[in-house]
Design an enzyme around this catalytic site. Structure first.
Site, PDB file in Angstrom:
ATOM      1  N   ASN A 156      41.053 -27.496 -31.503  1.00 13.06           N
ATOM      2  CA  ASN A 156      41.671 -28.609 -30.786  1.00 13.06           C
ATOM      3  C   ASN A 156      41.030 -28.900 -29.432  1.00 13.06           C
ATOM      4  OD1 ASN A 156      43.115 -25.965 -30.676  1.00 13.06           O
ATOM      5  ND2 ASN A 156      44.172 -26.909 -28.955  1.00 13.06           N
ATOM      6  N   CYS A 331      49.590 -28.206 -22.723  1.00 11.34           N
ATOM      7  CA  CYS A 331      50.518 -27.124 -23.023  1.00 11.34           C
ATOM      8  C   CYS A 331      51.887 -27.531 -22.550  1.00 11.34           C
ATOM      9  CB  CYS A 331      50.034 -25.774 -22.518  1.00 11.34           C
ATOM     10  SG  CYS A 331      50.028 -25.563 -20.775  1.00 11.34           S
TER      11      CYS A 331
HETATM   12  N1  PLP Z   1      47.451 -26.276 -34.419  1.00 11.52           N
HETATM   13  C1  PLP Z   1      46.604 -27.044 -33.705  1.00 11.52           C
HETATM   14  C2  PLP Z   1      45.135 -26.865 -33.880  1.00 11.52           C
HETATM   15  C3  PLP Z   1      47.093 -27.995 -32.809  1.00 11.52           C
HETATM   16  O1  PLP Z   1      46.250 -28.745 -32.105  1.00 11.52           O
HETATM   17  C4  PLP Z   1      48.493 -28.126 -32.674  1.00 11.52           C
HETATM   18  C5  PLP Z   1      49.065 -29.105 -31.691  1.00 11.52           C
HETATM   19  O2  PLP Z   1      48.616 -29.189 -30.569  1.00 11.52           O
HETATM   20  C6  PLP Z   1      49.336 -27.309 -33.433  1.00 11.52           C
HETATM   21  C7  PLP Z   1      48.774 -26.395 -34.300  1.00 11.52           C
HETATM   22  C8  PLP Z   1      50.839 -27.393 -33.330  1.00 11.52           C
HETATM   23  O3  PLP Z   1      51.308 -28.570 -33.926  1.00 11.52           O
HETATM   24  P1  PLP Z   1      52.831 -29.028 -33.734  1.00 11.52           P
HETATM   25  O4  PLP Z   1      52.852 -29.810 -32.468  1.00 11.52           O
HETATM   26  O5  PLP Z   1      53.148 -29.887 -34.925  1.00 11.52           O
HETATM   27  O6  PLP Z   1      53.667 -27.816 -33.710  1.00 11.52           O
END
Ligand code: PLP
Length: 388
Positions: A156, A331
């Site tokens: 991300n 965050c």
């Molecule tokens: N995994 C990744 C790579 C993410 O970027 C995010 C959100 O930022 C999440 C998991 C968590 O997603 P959610 O907001 O649906 O809990």
């Protein structure tokens, strides 16, 4: 006059697509509970099953193998379980292995105690060290239970792609299970659970133009499934109890359906815009560092560091100029900590980095205004340096 805003923070969340909004409004007007057998209930059920088909199609899965959850984070807490079930038998999972660059949703380890979670390092390139993974799994004690490995498909922060097929080959060699966090990949690159060799995928609606607060856990079958996290009624075939969030699921389905078409063409345009932004930043400065530029990256993300500019200061400066981008990962507390991703890559993470992430409605004019603003902020930073 208020400055027109430009939203360049799609990895934090993507704007809701019009089709998703419409689908949600229609669903909100429906009175029935999807578990009810009367016509109103059946109509609500039909909405959920259509969404299940549309989301499953996007990742090459069987609709029957998709469980809707309240977020990707919930899906992670569901699947990262020390106990699995095969029919009525209990299957123990001995240890969880996660890459050092996972999102906190995974890094937190789900339902594993911290002493049963092992981190696998990444190389300077930002790619998981597959040799380290193989060596670590070779030492896994099967007497404690199976090995569960979680690696993301697209990071991300950096946008760097992880070699999931190689990871899968290693995990299978040691008889383990592989969970892939595909949250930042779906809608941006083709994703197929079968081709990746994953046992489970984690998805989130709000990164692809669906609503916030709905996700999914996708599996390759139903033989071996994690112990449910949310127990109660038998919804989602007992994998996730609680009356389904009809509107959110409907919006998720609509967004998935939209993202499935023209995926390659759409993302080629987006990648060209990202490259335009990076070329512009390069032309304006000689010292901007682009993390992961030598690695395979998803086309919508640029993670960069401008020496002499603290990421938080940079983020505020852009915000004041009407541009939303991120200082590292968004965050929940809103404060910016040192990026664990950069630290894992062996970079100096203390001053932080800025992340530009774009999407289908980003325009060339948006990018050009971003570059002009970047040049202005970079010049100010130099002037401040000279004055000091
Ligand atoms: N995994 C990744 C790579 C993410 O970027 C995010 C959100 O930022 C999440 C998991 C968590 O997603 P959610 O907001 O649906 O809990």
């Amino acid at each position: 006059m208020a400055v027109e805003r430009i939203y360049l923070d799609w990895n934090a969340t993507a704007p809701l697509l019009g089709a998703a909004r419409e689908a949600m409004l229609d669903a909100l007007a429906m009175p029935g509970n999807p578990s009810s057998v009367h016509a109103e209930g059946r109509a609500a059920r039909a909405i959920i099953e259509k969404a299940r088909r549309d989301v499953a199609t996007l990742v090459g899965a069987e609709p029957a193998h998709l469980t809707f959850t309240a977020s990707a984070t919930e899906a992670a807490n569901h699947v990262l379980s020390p106990v699995y079930r095969m029919g009525k038998s209990r299957v123990a999972i001995g240890r969880l292995y996660v890459s050092a660059i996972e999102h906190p949703a995974i890094r937190a380890g789900g339902r594993f105690p911290a002493d049963r979670v092992t981190e696998i390092p990444v190389l300077r390139s930002g790619v998981i060290d597959v040799d380290a993974l193989a060596a670590t799994l070779a030492g896994h004690d099967v007497a404690e239970g199976l090995a569960l490995v979680a690696v993301m498909l697209v990071n991300n922060e950096t946008g760097i792609l992880q070699p999931i097929r190689d990871v899968s080959a290693i995990v299978k060699k040691f008889g383990g299970l592989l969970v892939v966090d595909a949250v930042q990949a779906v809608g941006r690159i083709p994703v197929s659970i079968g081709e990746l060799g994953a046992d489970f995928l984690i998805l989130s609606a709000h990164k692809l133009g669906g609503p916030k607060g709905v996700g999914a856990l996708v599996s390759t079958g139903e033989t071996l499934m994690p112990e449910p996290l949310v127990r109660g009624g038998g919804q989602e075939k007992g994998h996730r109890a609680g009356t389904e969030n009809l509107a959110a699921i409907s919006g998720f389905g609509a967004a998935a359906w939209m993202m499935a078409s023209d995926l390659m063409e759409r993302n080629a345009v987006i990648a060209a815009l990202r490259d335009r932004a990076e070329a512009g930043m390069r032309a304006a400065t000689s010292d901007t560092v682009f993390y992961g530029e030598g690695s395979e990256r998803v086309g919508n993300t640029s993670f960069f560091h401008l020496p002499g500019l603290k990421a938080e200061t940079g983020q505020i400066a852009f915000d004041l100029e009407g541009i939303a981008l991120s200082a590292g990962a968004a965050c929940s507390s809103g404060k910016v900590g040192a990026s664990h991703v950069l630290t894992a890559m062996g970079e100096d993470a203390t001053t932080g980095a800025l992340r530009l992430s774009i999407g289908p409605s980003t325009t060339e004019a948006d990018i050009d205004r971003f570059v002009l603003t970047f040049a202005k902020i970079a010049a100010r930073r130099k002037l401040a340096g000279k004055a000091a």
